[in-house]
Design an enzyme around this catalytic site. Structure first.
Site, PDB file in Angstrom:
ATOM      1  N   LYS A 149      39.614  75.466  33.775  1.00 31.88           N
ATOM      2  CA  LYS A 149      40.018  76.821  33.369  1.00 31.88           C
ATOM      3  C   LYS A 149      38.940  77.873  33.632  1.00 31.88           C
ATOM      4  O   LYS A 149      39.260  79.014  33.945  1.00 31.88           O
ATOM      5  CB  LYS A 149      40.399  76.845  31.883  1.00 31.88           C
ATOM      6  CG  LYS A 149      41.680  76.069  31.578  1.00 31.88           C
ATOM      7  CD  LYS A 149      42.026  76.158  30.098  1.00 31.88           C
ATOM      8  CE  LYS A 149      43.220  75.286  29.768  1.00 31.88           C
ATOM      9  NZ  LYS A 149      43.639  75.429  28.374  1.00 31.88           N
TER      10      LYS A 149
ATOM     11  N   ASP B 144      47.440  80.629  26.316  1.00 29.51           N
ATOM     12  CA  ASP B 144      47.215  79.703  25.195  1.00 29.51           C
ATOM     13  C   ASP B 144      47.349  80.402  23.838  1.00 29.51           C
ATOM     14  O   ASP B 144      47.941  79.856  22.903  1.00 29.51           O
ATOM     15  CB  ASP B 144      45.828  79.056  25.303  1.00 29.51           C
ATOM     16  CG  ASP B 144      45.766  77.988  26.392  1.00 29.51           C
ATOM     17  OD1 ASP B 144      46.813  77.413  26.727  1.00 29.51           O
ATOM     18  OD2 ASP B 144      44.658  77.735  26.905  1.00 29.51           O
TER      19      ASP B 144
END
Ligand code: ATR
Length: 283
Positions: A71, A108
């Site tokens: 990420k 997220d």
């Protein structure tokens, strides 16, 4: 299953990737909405991640999800960042735009909040202080989401105080609410008067010990959430439920964080259905 020559392409990039539930999750929606598309696992080692991400437009991919441990590499590689990803310092969703540029987002925190809203409709981030356990990437997404949604105060507790201090220093100045750090040795004091408790650590996951946190000081009115979803009922959630707290498990965060990517790549706003939990976990 056959994939046509016209199929819209997306996937999930990570290392390793074999245990990712995302192909099953997106496969469920592709079938449900009759989309001519494919969503594939992409096993990419960290040292080749930049190259693989840059190749997405040339391969005809509409984008991809990015998972552990890529990420931050995705964050540094994309051409543009949306404001949420910029603050989180991590990208979990890449969309190739009409000009072939890579746009990085992070869903997220969105998934985290949507899961709480779905599981407990009358809870609001504004209801009171939130306690977040952990200071890794997942904690960062949760803290940003809570402050953006109006939490007046986030209390961070983490075994390694320095990581919590770093997270608070990084996020505090940009955001409306306050972020405070409570020492691990006196962590239970953070629960006093809290409206929400969230575990973002790996403690309580199958094979790991339970999170070492006594709940006596937590108001019974507080909502308790664990972002761990294997098992669905972690020892923390079982203990909270037993003393009368409302609880929300972690699988919905995974399901909801997937929605914006699916909509961007495949052109349908997907719905999270109750049967998806079993379908995604059993695969
Ligand atoms: P992620 O990016 O998925 O959040 P991570 O960066 O590995 O994962 O963070 C894991 C979190 O679990 C950290 O907050 C970690 O605490 P440390 O910063 O002290 O390492 C926490 N954690 C892991 N094992 C733990 C344990 N035995 N007791 C308490 N916290 C633990």
């Amino acid at each position: 299953m056959t994939i046509s020559g016209k199929a819209k392409l997306a996937g999930v990039m990570g290392w390793p990737i074999g245990h990712s539930r995302s192909p099953r999750l997106h496969g469920y929606w592709l079938a449900r909405y009759g989309v001519d598309g494919a969503y594939v696992p992409l096993a990419v080692a960290p040292e080749r991640a930049e190259q693989a991400i840059r190749a997405l437009p040339a391969l005809g991919f509409r984008g991809c999800n990015v998972t552990v441990p890529l990420k931050e590499i995705a964050f540094r590689t994309v051409d543009r960042l949306d404001p949420v990803a910029r603050r989180m310092g991590a990208v979990n969703t890449i969309v190739v735009d009409g000009d072939g540029a890579l746009v990085g987002g992070n869903t997220d925190g969105f998934g985290f909040l949507e899961n709480l809203k779905a599981g407990c409709p009358d809870w609001s981030a504004e209801s009171g202080p939130a306690v977040v356990v952990g200071a890794g990437g997942a904690a960062r997404a949760v803290v940003v989401a809570l402050l953006d949604a109006g939490a007046p105060e986030v209390r961070l507790i983490n075994r390694t105080a320095a990581r919590a201090e770093e997270l608070a220093a990084d996020l505090g100045p940009d955001l409306a609410g306050t972020v405070t750090v409570v020492d691990w040795v006196s962590r239970e004091t953070a629960l006093d008067g809290a409206a929400l408790l969230v575990n973002t650590t790996t403690q309580g996951m199958g094979g790991q010990p339970a999170l070492d946190l006594r709940l006596d000081a937590l108001p019974v009115s507080a909502l308790v959430n664990d972002i761990v979803y294997v098992p669905l009922e972690t020892p923390l959630l079982a203990a909270a439920r037993a003393r009368g707290n409302r609880v929300v498990d972690g699988i919905g965060m995974l399901l909801h964080q997937a929605r914006p990517g699916f909509a961007a790549w495949f052109g349908v706003e997907p719905e999270v259905t109750p049967e998806m939990t079993r379908f995604v976990l059993e695969g």
